[in-house]
Motif scaffolding. Structure first.
Motif, PDB file in Angstrom:
ATOM      1  N   ALA A   1     -37.099  27.011  10.612  1.00 36.82           N
ATOM      2  CA  ALA A   1     -38.512  27.288  10.939  1.00 36.82           C
ATOM      3  C   ALA A   1     -38.952  26.485  12.151  1.00 36.82           C
ATOM      4  O   ALA A   1     -38.863  25.255  12.140  1.00 36.82           O
ATOM      5  CB  ALA A   1     -39.382  26.931   9.745  1.00 36.82           C
ATOM      6  N   HIS A   2     -39.411  27.199  13.189  1.00 36.06           N
ATOM      7  CA  HIS A   2     -39.866  26.493  14.396  1.00 36.06           C
ATOM      8  C   HIS A   2     -41.090  27.190  15.004  1.00 36.06           C
ATOM      9  O   HIS A   2     -41.343  27.126  16.214  1.00 36.06           O
ATOM     10  CB  HIS A   2     -38.762  26.398  15.444  1.00 36.06           C
ATOM     11  CG  HIS A   2     -38.151  27.712  15.775  1.00 36.06           C
ATOM     12  ND1 HIS A   2     -37.105  28.259  15.064  1.00 36.06           N
ATOM     13  CD2 HIS A   2     -38.465  28.611  16.719  1.00 36.06           C
ATOM     14  CE1 HIS A   2     -36.801  29.432  15.571  1.00 36.06           C
ATOM     15  NE2 HIS A   2     -37.611  29.683  16.555  1.00 36.06           N
TER      16      HIS A   2
ATOM     17  N   THR B   1     -41.948  16.338   5.129  1.00 35.84           N
ATOM     18  CA  THR B   1     -41.521  17.292   6.163  1.00 35.84           C
ATOM     19  C   THR B   1     -41.136  16.573   7.450  1.00 35.84           C
ATOM     20  O   THR B   1     -41.907  15.740   7.943  1.00 35.84           O
ATOM     21  CB  THR B   1     -42.652  18.298   6.451  1.00 35.84           C
ATOM     22  OG1 THR B   1     -42.944  18.999   5.233  1.00 35.84           O
ATOM     23  CG2 THR B   1     -42.244  19.304   7.525  1.00 35.84           C
ATOM     24  N   VAL B   2     -39.945  16.889   7.959  1.00 28.56           N
ATOM     25  CA  VAL B   2     -39.447  16.343   9.228  1.00 28.56           C
ATOM     26  C   VAL B   2     -39.342  17.501  10.221  1.00 28.56           C
ATOM     27  O   VAL B   2     -38.675  18.493   9.928  1.00 28.56           O
ATOM     28  CB  VAL B   2     -38.046  15.719   9.061  1.00 28.56           C
ATOM     29  CG1 VAL B   2     -37.585  15.080  10.370  1.00 28.56           C
ATOM     30  CG2 VAL B   2     -38.026  14.718   7.919  1.00 28.56           C
ATOM     31  N   PHE B   3     -40.028  17.406  11.362  1.00 26.69           N
ATOM     32  CA  PHE B   3     -39.886  18.489  12.358  1.00 26.69           C
ATOM     33  C   PHE B   3     -40.330  17.994  13.728  1.00 26.69           C
ATOM     34  O   PHE B   3     -40.994  16.965  13.858  1.00 26.69           O
ATOM     35  CB  PHE B   3     -40.731  19.710  11.956  1.00 26.69           C
ATOM     36  CG  PHE B   3     -42.200  19.543  12.240  1.00 26.69           C
ATOM     37  CD1 PHE B   3     -42.964  18.697  11.446  1.00 26.69           C
ATOM     38  CD2 PHE B   3     -42.809  20.192  13.302  1.00 26.69           C
ATOM     39  CE1 PHE B   3     -44.315  18.500  11.711  1.00 26.69           C
ATOM     40  CE2 PHE B   3     -44.156  20.024  13.578  1.00 26.69           C
ATOM     41  CZ  PHE B   3     -44.918  19.171  12.770  1.00 26.69           C
ATOM     42  N   GLY B   4     -39.964  18.776  14.762  1.00 26.58           N
ATOM     43  CA  GLY B   4     -40.409  18.533  16.130  1.00 26.58           C
ATOM     44  C   GLY B   4     -40.705  19.894  16.732  1.00 26.58           C
ATOM     45  O   GLY B   4     -40.986  20.855  15.993  1.00 26.58           O
ATOM     46  N   ALA B   5     -40.609  20.004  18.057  1.00 25.03           N
ATOM     47  CA  ALA B   5     -40.826  21.303  18.710  1.00 25.03           C
ATOM     48  C   ALA B   5     -39.975  21.349  19.983  1.00 25.03           C
ATOM     49  O   ALA B   5     -39.769  20.321  20.640  1.00 25.03           O
ATOM     50  CB  ALA B   5     -42.298  21.508  19.045  1.00 25.03           C
TER      51      ALA B   5
ATOM     52  N   SER C   1     -38.119  14.664  17.371  1.00 26.35           N
ATOM     53  CA  SER C   1     -37.733  15.579  18.461  1.00 26.35           C
ATOM     54  C   SER C   1     -36.961  16.766  17.924  1.00 26.35           C
ATOM     55  O   SER C   1     -36.304  16.660  16.889  1.00 26.35           O
ATOM     56  CB  SER C   1     -36.836  14.836  19.461  1.00 26.35           C
ATOM     57  OG  SER C   1     -37.557  13.748  19.998  1.00 26.35           O
ATOM     58  N   ASP C   2     -37.036  17.882  18.643  1.00 31.25           N
ATOM     59  CA  ASP C   2     -36.206  19.058  18.320  1.00 31.25           C
ATOM     60  C   ASP C   2     -35.211  19.165  19.486  1.00 31.25           C
ATOM     61  O   ASP C   2     -34.338  18.310  19.615  1.00 31.25           O
ATOM     62  CB  ASP C   2     -37.121  20.287  18.194  1.00 31.25           C
ATOM     63  CG  ASP C   2     -36.363  21.510  17.695  1.00 31.25           C
ATOM     64  OD1 ASP C   2     -36.715  22.030  16.610  1.00 31.25           O
ATOM     65  OD2 ASP C   2     -35.412  21.925  18.390  1.00 31.25           O
TER      66      ASP C   2
ATOM     67  N   GLY D   1     -36.570  23.351  11.942  1.00 32.68           N
ATOM     68  CA  GLY D   1     -36.595  23.653  13.368  1.00 32.68           C
ATOM     69  C   GLY D   1     -35.262  23.909  14.010  1.00 32.68           C
ATOM     70  O   GLY D   1     -35.161  24.685  14.967  1.00 32.68           O
ATOM     71  N   LYS D   2     -34.198  23.243  13.486  1.00 30.43           N
ATOM     72  CA  LYS D   2     -32.911  23.396  14.166  1.00 30.43           C
ATOM     73  C   LYS D   2     -31.895  24.187  13.340  1.00 30.43           C
ATOM     74  O   LYS D   2     -30.968  24.783  13.883  1.00 30.43           O
ATOM     75  CB  LYS D   2     -32.343  22.031  14.569  1.00 30.43           C
ATOM     76  CG  LYS D   2     -33.195  21.368  15.649  1.00 30.43           C
ATOM     77  CD  LYS D   2     -32.692  20.027  16.048  1.00 30.43           C
ATOM     78  CE  LYS D   2     -31.458  20.055  16.943  1.00 30.43           C
ATOM     79  NZ  LYS D   2     -31.248  21.150  17.830  1.00 30.43           N
ATOM     80  N   GLY D   3     -32.050  24.165  12.028  1.00 35.58           N
ATOM     81  CA  GLY D   3     -31.198  25.008  11.177  1.00 35.58           C
ATOM     82  C   GLY D   3     -29.713  24.843  11.445  1.00 35.58           C
ATOM     83  O   GLY D   3     -29.163  23.771  11.278  1.00 35.58           O
ATOM     84  N   HIS D   4     -29.083  25.909  11.910  1.00 42.08           N
ATOM     85  CA  HIS D   4     -27.626  25.964  12.136  1.00 42.08           C
ATOM     86  C   HIS D   4     -27.197  25.249  13.405  1.00 42.08           C
ATOM     87  O   HIS D   4     -26.009  25.083  13.656  1.00 42.08           O
ATOM     88  CB  HIS D   4     -27.194  27.425  12.254  1.00 42.08           C
ATOM     89  CG  HIS D   4     -27.768  28.073  13.487  1.00 42.08           C
ATOM     90  ND1 HIS D   4     -29.116  28.435  13.573  1.00 42.08           N
ATOM     91  CD2 HIS D   4     -27.245  28.342  14.698  1.00 42.08           C
ATOM     92  CE1 HIS D   4     -29.358  28.926  14.782  1.00 42.08           C
ATOM     93  NE2 HIS D   4     -28.258  28.883  15.493  1.00 42.08           N
ATOM     94  N   GLU D   5     -28.157  24.900  14.282  1.00 38.18           N
ATOM     95  CA  GLU D   5     -27.795  24.370  15.610  1.00 38.18           C
ATOM     96  C   GLU D   5     -26.909  23.133  15.477  1.00 38.18           C
ATOM     97  O   GLU D   5     -27.218  22.229  14.702  1.00 38.18           O
ATOM     98  CB  GLU D   5     -29.070  24.026  16.411  1.00 38.18           C
ATOM     99  CG  GLU D   5     -29.866  25.268  16.782  1.00 38.18           C
ATOM    100  CD  GLU D   5     -31.188  24.965  17.477  1.00 38.18           C
ATOM    101  OE1 GLU D   5     -31.880  25.906  17.890  1.00 38.18           O
ATOM    102  OE2 GLU D   5     -31.563  23.770  17.595  1.00 38.18           O
TER     103      GLU D   5
END
Ligand SMILES: CC(=O)N[C@H]1[C@@H](OP(=O)(O)OP(=O)(O)OC[C@H]2O[C@@H](n3ccc(=O)[nH]c3=O)[C@H](O)[C@@H]2O)O[C@H](CO)[C@@H](O)[C@@H]1O[C@H](C)C(=O)N[C@@H](C)C(=O)N[C@H](CCC(=O)O)C(=O)O
Ligand SMILES: Nc1ncnc2c1ncn2[C@@H]1O[C@H](COP(=O)(O)OP(=O)(O)OP(=O)(O)O)[C@@H](O)[C@H]1O
Ligand SMILES: N[C@H](CCC[C@H](N)C(=O)O)C(=O)O
Ligand SMILES: [Mg+2]
Length: 466
Positions: A334-335, A357-361, A388-389, A440-444
């Motif tokens: 999810a991003h 929740t941990v996220f960036g953009a 950071s993303d 935000g990064k999933g499979h990356e």
């Protein structure tokens, strides 16, 4: 758009097609296209020096050469020519195109699973990779440039594919990357905010997506009626449409989801169906309905659909990791504000205790979505770790600042620009019954900073600290 006879007459002598002068060799046809960073017309001389067979332009480059051919739209001409050069592969295959802000990757994986379960050799093209079974043909853009697109369709056909399921991004539609493709079916998942850095506003974003439904040839369309823009699209286009949703032709009657998986009940053409899947998340009702709608419309047996849905694996989408300290970590891709809302609503419902929740953009992407992402995370989490993303060419601190503008309850916020430290911190804070959402990064398997992709995987970091 029809190619000129002059261009078509070249085909028997063409050695290759490209819109990149750096790839041109003797006997190639070079197409000059205007882009966001360069104008291909500045490389016409280079292509001619490399003994291009012909150079296709939209405007005269200021000097004469008998090999220069002028067209109205060089992007469309490039894609049309590439399709012909590779033997119009989309007319030998059944190509299913899926577009929308979220759900494209998931829905293409679902359709691919169902087709493979039905015995069809099915290619897959999208964000994660371009593959036919276990054979990988490439990766990169969610939807590649026209030459890569039509060449990959040909290669998959040559390797026995009868179907190809592909994500068609709004950038691709705006840049005519898949022009010249004939589709068996086209699917619209939803349209919510993303990519406004490129499209400018939602109306232009919608118009780009709509192209798939009014400029391309296809057998039927599958459209989400519970999405505002989906409802508008279903009204605006003519053609054979299967709508899905609470009031769709494919009507969702109930959906339950938990960590064991999900059960969807629906009715379609006077029959009631019940399907169970290992996929988790309230939003999966819609991806499942789109895939099932396509499958039922093409006459695939419900029993085969059910068998396929049991073992769906979409890398980086709602991956569950359990800690022996009694909490769970979920890695998800999810991003966008809507995706974060959807995945956190599911997590909120499943959490026995806190949601962390941990996220960036992403850098070099839509800046205006960042505070909206912050607002959603703030509203649906007990603790928010902003990190950071893929900063790309932007300063991480600046991206974090944009996100914080949407957060009101600062006492629940931790700022940690180093993503590994941020995940470690969140996992350390987790107690029994909590859920840590890493978004935000999933499979990356990389983190992109100033043009360099450093090895990085959310899943690896989670496993290290959980
Ligand atoms: C903003 C955007 O979409 N850019 C894509 C686009 O580049 P462009 O048309 O702007 O091209 P450009 O870089 O300005 O160059 C213009 C032309 O000059 C040519 N050129 C350039 C230099 C030279 O020496 N010789 C030469 O001939 C180039 O080959 C090109 O044809 O076409 C290129 C070739 O296909 C893509 O690599 C490039 O993706 C950039 C790197 C990118 O980051 N795109 C992202 C935003 C993207 O496409 N994302 C979507 C959606 C993702 C999702 O939501 O899932 C995707 O489908 O991946
Ligand atoms: N139908 C949906 N509606 C809203 N959110 C969704 C839906 N399906 C998935 N999501 C959320 O969006 C994220 C991205 O899902 P997915 O990768 O399938 O979308 P996508 O359209 O391929 O995204 P992208 O355009 O970035 O490639 C998921 O990790 C999940 O959090
Ligand atoms: N973690 C990535 C996801 C977006 C990738 C793709 N949707 C694109 O826009 O290129 C980012 O936020 O940069
Ligand atoms: Mg995708």
């Amino acid at each position: 758009m029809e190619l000129s006879e002059e261009l078509k007459s070249l085909l028997p002598r063409v050695k290759g097609v490209s819109s990149d002068s750096r790839e041109v060799k003797e006997g190639f046809v070079f197409f000059a296209v205007r882009g966001t960073r360069f104008d291909g017309h500045d490389f016409v001389r280079e292509a001619l020096q490399k003994k291009a067979l012909a150079v296709v332009v939209e405007r005269e480059p200021g000097f004469k050469d008998p090999r220069i051919i002028k067209v109205e739209d060089s992007r469309k001409a490039l894609a049309e020519f590439a399709s012909l050069f590779y033997g119009k592969p989309s007319e030998k295959l059944k190509v299913i195109g899926v577009t929308g802000t979220n759900g494209k990757t998931t829905t293409t994986y679902l359709i691919e699973r169902i087709l493979v379960e039905s015995g069809y050799k099915t290619g897959l093209m999208g964000t994660i990779q371009y593959r036919l079974g276990s054979r990988v043909f490439g990766s990169g853009r969610t939807t590649p440039d026209p030459v890569t697109w039509h060449r990959t369709l040909k290669e998959m056909f040559d390797n026995g594919a009868t179907h190809v399921v592909a994500e068609v991004s709004s950038h691709a539609l705006d840049q005519h990357r898949v022009w010249g493709t004939k589709f068996e079916a086209v699917v619209f998942t939803n349209l919510t905010q993303d990519h406004l850095d490129y499209h400018g506003d939602m109306e232009s974003y919608y118009r780009a997506k709509k192209k798939l439904f009014d400029l391309y040839s296809y057998g039927f369309a599958v459209i989400n009626l519970d999405d505002t823009y989906g409802r508008r699209l279903a009204e605006e286009i003519k053609g054979n449409i299967i709508t899905y949703g609470r009031e769709g032709i494919l009507r969702i009657s109930s959906f339950r989801t938990d960590f064991e998986g999900s059960v969807l009940e629906l009715s379609f053409e006077g029959k009631n169906y019940k399907f169970s899947t290992n996929l988790i998340g309230g939003f999966q009702a819609y991806n499942l309905s789109a895939a099932i709608g396509y499958a039922l419309k093409t006459g695939i047996e419900p029993g085969i659909i059910q068998r396929a849905l049991q073992g769906v694996n979409v890398p980086g989408r709602f991956e569950v990791y359990r800690s022996d300290r009694g909490f769970i970590a979920v890695v998800d891709y999810a991003h966008t504000p809507d995706a974060i809302e959807n995945v956190l609503k599911t997590i909120r419902n499943l959490a026995l205790n806190k949601v962390i929740t941990v996220f960036g953009a992403g850098g070099n992407r839509d800046r205006t979505k960042r505070p909206l992402m912050g607002e959603v995370a703030d509203r649906l989490s007990d603790i928010v770790v902003v990190t950071s993303d893929n900063p790309r060419d932007e300063e991480p601190e600046m991206i974090i600042k944009d996100i914080l503008k949407g957060i009101r309850n600062y006492e629940k916020v931790i700022v940690e620009p180093d993503r590994e430290k941020a995940i470690k911190r969140a996992v350390e804070l987790a107690d029994k019954g909590d859920i840590v959402a890493i978004l935000g990064k999933g499979h990356e398997d990389y983190q992109e900073v100033k043009g360099i992709k450093y090895p990085f995987s959310d899943a690896q970091v989670v496993k290290k600290y959980i």
